[in-house]
Write a protein that holds these residues in place. Structure first.
Motif, PDB file in Angstrom:
ATOM      1  N   ALA A  79       0.820  -1.218   0.000  1.00  0.00           N
ATOM      2  CA  ALA A  79       0.000   0.000   0.000  1.00  0.00           C
ATOM      3  C   ALA A  79       0.851   1.265   0.000  1.00  0.00           C
ATOM      4  O   ALA A  79       0.454   2.279  -0.579  1.00  0.00           O
ATOM      5  N   THR A  80       2.007   1.214   0.641  1.00  0.00           N
ATOM      6  CA  THR A  80       2.856   2.409   0.672  1.00  0.00           C
ATOM      7  C   THR A  80       3.273   2.819  -0.735  1.00  0.00           C
ATOM      8  O   THR A  80       3.167   3.992  -1.111  1.00  0.00           O
ATOM      9  N   ASP A 174      -6.470   6.863   1.959  1.00  0.00           N
ATOM     10  CA  ASP A 174      -5.749   5.710   2.477  1.00  0.00           C
ATOM     11  C   ASP A 174      -6.800   4.840   3.154  1.00  0.00           C
ATOM     12  O   ASP A 174      -7.291   5.167   4.235  1.00  0.00           O
ATOM     13  N   HIS A 177      -7.377   0.276   6.260  1.00  0.00           N
ATOM     14  CA  HIS A 177      -8.154  -0.427   7.292  1.00  0.00           C
ATOM     15  C   HIS A 177      -9.547  -0.812   6.811  1.00  0.00           C
ATOM     16  O   HIS A 177     -10.331  -1.339   7.590  1.00  0.00           O
ATOM     17  N   SER A 198      -4.387  -1.902   1.754  1.00  0.00           N
ATOM     18  CA  SER A 198      -3.203  -2.695   2.093  1.00  0.00           C
ATOM     19  C   SER A 198      -3.594  -4.159   2.298  1.00  0.00           C
ATOM     20  O   SER A 198      -4.593  -4.449   2.958  1.00  0.00           O
ATOM     21  N   LYS A 203      -3.415  -7.189   8.089  1.00  0.00           N
ATOM     22  CA  LYS A 203      -4.702  -6.626   7.698  1.00  0.00           C
ATOM     23  C   LYS A 203      -5.726  -7.746   7.484  1.00  0.00           C
ATOM     24  O   LYS A 203      -5.363  -8.910   7.317  1.00  0.00           O
TER      25      LYS A 203
HETATM   26  C1  LIG Z   1      -0.879  -0.850   6.999  1.00  0.00           C
HETATM   27  C2  LIG Z   1      -1.093   0.563   6.651  1.00  0.00           C
HETATM   28  C3  LIG Z   1      -0.429   1.178   5.558  1.00  0.00           C
HETATM   29  C4  LIG Z   1       0.719   0.537   4.809  1.00  0.00           C
HETATM   30  O1  LIG Z   1       0.438  -0.642   4.192  1.00  0.00           O
HETATM   31  P1  LIG Z   1       1.618  -1.525   3.540  1.00  0.00           P
HETATM   32  O2  LIG Z   1       0.863  -2.441   2.630  1.00  0.00           O
HETATM   33  O3  LIG Z   1       2.283  -2.249   4.662  1.00  0.00           O
HETATM   34  O4  LIG Z   1       2.543  -0.631   2.812  1.00  0.00           O
HETATM   35  C5  LIG Z   1      -0.756   2.490   5.231  1.00  0.00           C
HETATM   36  N1  LIG Z   1      -1.674   3.171   5.931  1.00  0.00           N
HETATM   37  C6  LIG Z   1      -2.317   2.643   7.005  1.00  0.00           C
HETATM   38  C7  LIG Z   1      -3.337   3.463   7.727  1.00  0.00           C
HETATM   39  C8  LIG Z   1      -2.030   1.328   7.403  1.00  0.00           C
HETATM   40  O5  LIG Z   1      -2.638   0.809   8.488  1.00  0.00           O
END
Ligand SMILES: *Cc1c(COP(=O)(O)O)cnc(C)c1O
Length: 402
Positions: A79-80, A174, A177, A198, A203
């Motif tokens: 997700a990043t 974003d 969650h 993500s 998750k």
């Molecule tokens: C887990 C998370 C991310 C990052 O996800 P990755 O897939 O590990 O890069 C970004 N934002 C929030 C709010 C998260 O909980």
């Protein structure tokens, strides 16, 4: 358990045996059985297609588009990277409004993309950014709002869109969650210009590592696919900057199995949530958070707000008690992103400017849920917390002797 803790020395923190022999984590860690995993991986090795946006990655994108009822799903490495690509594809400039009450990846993705976060405080009840909090921060240097959907709940997505349109800034989410949550009849995925999910192992929907970007905008989707790069992704045009961030076949295989299992995973999380709700109902000073602004939630995280005067012990004191019992509850989020490097030094104007964020960072505690937690475990965690509350004065006195 509740019976056996009749004195303060019955707690592991003060020498008793821990309540749990092995560690109880907060992550979800729902994984398919080894047999299913092995069968899926045999297919990958027989096809000899391991990456390059292969058949499983394409199938996962198609299935997720159906699940989310969104036109385009672009699967990525995590997700990043998805958030960084989003900032680039939206052609943003200057500053982007983002809550500090989030995982550090939200603002850091902006920094990676050459943008500056403008930190916003959150609503004390919903924990989300609101149109009223965001609006005063919009000026000529602000090109977008990166809102964060938290705890299986959502922002006021309608109100934020009206504000973004009226002030001529972009809006994206974003939604790390928010997998499987709905606002009215609409799954989270098609709000704003795009949403990023993500699929990290902690998750509710997992491909071990991974993530996706969802959008209904054809041109934006095409830019995102170019940015993602990878041979076999179906695009011939090259991006000036490529993230080279496709999802591997190994990740997609786990993702496809997680999608099959998803209804059962949510049902399991809901059952645990109900155990905690019952077990904690009578504990003074501890409030279990219910998902905000959604018609359906994924029960991804179990978060409580601890009111120290009513509970009798500090949040961090309770964490110490639980840790000694092998319950890895955690502070979440802590500290706020505005107090983390690099922002604490680079953007010092925010350090004392976000009172609600600081207040929540000092009060919230996340408790174990997920595949490794049984109903019985959850009941025992509740009993431990209730006992810690009953002995709060003695525990507090031992933790900080005067
Ligand atoms: C887990 C998370 C991310 C990052 O996800 P990755 O897939 O590990 O890069 C970004 N934002 C929030 C709010 C998260 O909980």
């Amino acid at each position: 358990m509740s019976d056996s803790r009749v004195a303060v020395h019955d707690f592991a923190l003060f020498g008793a045996a821990p309540a749990f022999e092995s560690i109880l984590p907060v992550g979800q860690l729902y994984f398919p059985s080894w047999e299913r995993y092995e069968a899926a991986f045999r297919g990958i090795f027989e096809r000899r297609v391991y990456s390059g946006h292969g058949p499983l990655a394409r199938e996962l994108e198609a299935r997720l588009a159906e699940f989310f009822r969104v036109k385009h799903v672009i699967c990525v490495t995590n997700a990043t990277i998805g958030l960084i690509m989003a900032a680039e594809a939206l052609e943003l400039h200057g500053r982007v409004i983002v809550p500090a009450f989030t995982f550090i990846a939200s603002p850091q993705s902006l920094t990676w993309a050459g943008l500056e976060p403008r930190f916003c405080d959150v609503d004390p009840i919903s924990h989300h950014v609101t149109p009223a909090l965001v609006e005063p921060l919009i000026d000529k240097d602000v090109s977008a709002i990166l809102a964060v959907n938290l705890w299986g709940g959502a922002c006021d997505v309608g109100g934020l869109q009206v504000l973004a349109d009226r002030r001529g800034v972009k809006l994206f989410y974003d939604s790390a969650h928010a997998f499987g949550c709905r606002v009215g009849d609409t799954p989270l995925a098609s709000f704003g210009s795009l949403e990023v999910f993500s699929f990290h192992a902690t998750k509710v929907f997992s491909s071990a590592e991974g993530g996706c970007i969802c959008t209904n905008d054809d041109a934006l989707a095409a830019r995102l696919r170019r940015l993602r790069g990878s041979s076999g992704s179906g695009t011939t045009e090259r991006a000036a900057r490529s993230a080279d961030a496709p999802m591997s076949e190994a990740q997609a295989a786990i993702g496809l199995m997680s999608l099959e299992d998803f209804p059962a995973i949510v049902a399991r999380n809901k059952a645990l949530f109900d155990v905690y709700r019952t077990g904690l109902a009578a504990v003074p000073g501890l409030r279990l958070l219910e998902a905000q602004n959604v018609s359906a939630t994924n029960y991804q995280y179990l978060v409580c707000e601890l009111d120290e005067p009513a509970f009798g012990l500090s949040r961090d004191g309770l964490l110490q008690v639980l840790k000694a019992e092998n319950v890895l509850a955690r502070r979440y989020f802590y500290p706020g992103a505005h107090r983390c490097v690099p922002y604490v030094d680079a953007l010092p104007q925010y350090v004392h400017a976000l009172p609600e964020t600081d207040r929540l960072c000092g009060r919230l505690i996340q408790l174990p849920v997920g595949a490794l937690v049984s109903d019985h475990d959850a009941t025992r965690v509740c009993e431990l917390i209730a006992a810690a509350q009953r002995f709060s004065r003695e525990i507090g006195a031992r933790l900080s002797p005067t």
